[in-house]
Scaffold this active site. Structure first.
Site: not given
Length: 166
Positions: A81, A126-127
């Site tokens: 992440d 926005r992804k």
């Protein structure tokens, strides 16, 4: 932990425009002021602006153990992440993890020099779609795919969700 110079967590080329977590300095993955943090130092490669990459080196120890001799699975996910989140900056967006999948391919050993890499795949509005890997030499130990959503930093500030700059 991850680097001999824990105070340097962004490339020099990115000075002057710190992200929210960098301003706070307490990010678990890269924050230099977090005594329990991983102190990861990422270098970014923006030579292909459509597909920037980020890379860090780490060597984790018994404080990060899950099964005897191996990294805790939650920290495997954290490394992936963190690597993917470092791609948002060269894309000039503030984005947060919306969804992440992790493939635990092989156990990640402690006390070994690991390379964590990430690559931006594509953007749809926005992804932002990213992927990351943890490698020992040339062997992929874990792989992650993430969906990040770009957000307006002004909206976060208006909601009181950012920390003031020092």
């Amino acid at each position: 932990m991850a680097t001999p110079d824990a105070s340097r967590h962004t490339p020099l080329s990115m000075d002057g425009n710190p992200t929210i977590d960098e301003r706070a300095s307490h990010c678990f993955g890269c924050g230099p002021a977090n005594p329990q943090g991983l102190h990861l130092v990422f270098s970014t490669d923006n030579s292909d602006p459509e597909h920037p990459t980020a890379t860090a080196q780490a060597q984790l120890d018994r404080h990060h153990e899950g099964p005897p001799g191996y990294l805790h699975g939650g920290l495997v996910a954290t490394l992936l992440d963190e690597a993917m989140s470092k791609l948002n900056r060269p894309l000039n967006v503030l984005a947060m993890t919306r969804h992440m999948e992790v493939d635990y391919i092989r156990p990640v050993p402690l006390y070994k020099p690991l390379t964590i890499t990430s690559r931006h795949i594509r953007r749809e509005g926005r992804k932002l779609f990213h992927q990351a890997e943890i490698l020992l030499n040339d062997t992929v130990l874990a792989r992650g795919h993430g969906l990040f959503i770009a957000i307006d930093e002004k909206l976060l500030a208006a909601a009181g969700l950012t920390q003031p700059e020092d």
